[in-house]
Motif scaffolding. Structure first.
Motif, PDB file in Angstrom:
ATOM      1  N   GLU A   1      -6.163  -2.923   4.814  1.00 54.78           N
ATOM      2  CA  GLU A   1      -6.282  -1.473   4.863  1.00 54.78           C
ATOM      3  C   GLU A   1      -6.883  -0.999   6.190  1.00 54.78           C
ATOM      4  O   GLU A   1      -6.422  -0.010   6.782  1.00 54.78           O
ATOM      5  CB  GLU A   1      -7.141  -0.978   3.695  1.00 54.78           C
TER       6      GLU A   1
ATOM      7  N   LYS B   1      -4.369  -0.815   9.252  1.00 57.80           N
ATOM      8  CA  LYS B   1      -3.215   0.080   9.240  1.00 57.80           C
ATOM      9  C   LYS B   1      -3.526   1.400   9.930  1.00 57.80           C
ATOM     10  O   LYS B   1      -4.616   1.944   9.789  1.00 57.80           O
ATOM     11  CB  LYS B   1      -2.759   0.361   7.801  1.00 57.80           C
TER      12      LYS B   1
ATOM     13  N   THR C   1      -3.239   5.392  10.214  1.00 61.21           N
ATOM     14  CA  THR C   1      -3.302   6.413   9.164  1.00 61.21           C
ATOM     15  C   THR C   1      -2.472   7.625   9.568  1.00 61.21           C
ATOM     16  O   THR C   1      -2.291   7.910  10.754  1.00 61.21           O
ATOM     17  CB  THR C   1      -4.752   6.852   8.908  1.00 61.21           C
TER      18      THR C   1
END
Length: 267
Positions: free
Chosen positions: A133, A136, A138
């Motif tokens: 997470e 990555k 956004t």
């Protein structure tokens, strides 16, 4: 066998029609197979993007390199440049399903009229099936993701006339402009990208700096080029001699004594 009333028949017909409409609408709302890559660059800068594809996860097929050449955007950036590039996420070549794996980026800018008077630096976007997470990129509610960088011109002299040449050096930054390690970079998963926009935003440092240490001396008006052993000394390191300086040739042909303003103030 149960008896179906006329009312029930009407409801069944309506239900079937609703299912068909829902099925058709669902197909129409399928995610697009593209996303937009774009860039916000300093004046007279341009990017070139090459998109590389690999077999989709679970596929046993392979495609020879000659049949899987990377599509290139803005390869003629000197003549024609378009900031928006529409990138396909999934393609098929030689019957093999492929997915976008990475976008290799060149950041280019010309500083003179000669063909070789330009600087080039690299940047990268990688695409994976899965990412942690925190790794990555956004996206905003508007469907845009931005990654940042800063470029700086590095200057030096070359050749018998000590002509100025420049090197482009670009580093990743955060949104506030703080320098980070490495080149401008971002990463996404395949399911993040359909219909979205990925933007590379690059700023240009206000000042240039020497490309090679101990060859120029900083003075109030700019930089002076150390003489070295003599004018033919191509390395011409200062070695503590901050009194003997040489002229040099600017990109436009002027013979100068101080960079970047050519002559010292008041002279």
């Amino acid at each position: 066998m149960p008896i179906i009333s006329p009312r029930q028949k009407q409801l069944l017909k309506f239900s079937s029609l609703f299912c068909c409409i829902a099925l058709f609408t669902g197909c129409a709302k399928n995610q697009p197979n593209t996303f937009t890559f774009t860039a916000d660059l300093p004046p007279d800068f341009a990017y070139v993007a090459a998109v590389y594809y690999v077999p989709a996860e679970g596929e046993a097929c392979t495609v020879a390199t000659k049949d899987n050449l990377a599509p290139v955007f803005n390869d003629q950036w000197r003549k024609e440049y378009k900031p928006d590039s529409e990138i396909e996420i999934r393609i098929t070549r030689k019957g093999c399903p492929l997915i976008a794996r990475r976008i290799e980026l060149e950041i280019n800018s010309a500083y003179g009229k000669d063909r070789g008077d330009f600087g080039r630096e690299s940047a990268m976007v990688v695409i994976r099936q899965e990412l942690k997470e925190q790794s990555k990129g956004t996206f905003s509610e508007a469907g845009e993701s931005v990654f940042y960088g800063q470029c700086q011109w590095l200057f030096r002299t070359a050749g018998a006339q000590r002509r100025i040449v420049k090197i482009l050096d670009c580093k990743a930054t955060d949104e506030q402009g703080e320098l980070k390690r490495g080149r401008p970079f971002s990463a996404y998963t395949l399911d993040q990208l359909p219909g979205k926009t990925v933007k590379m935003k690059i700023t240009l440092a206000d000042v240039e700096r020497p490309a090679i240490g101990d060859t120029w001396v900083k003075v109030p008006d700019g930089w002076k080029r150390c003489m070295g052993d003599n004018f033919e000394d191509q390395y011409a390191f200062c070695f503590g001699n901050h009194k003997n300086f040489s002229t040099f040739k600017m990109v436009d042909g002027r013979i100068c004594t101080i960079y970047p303003d050519c002559t010292e103030q008041g002279h």
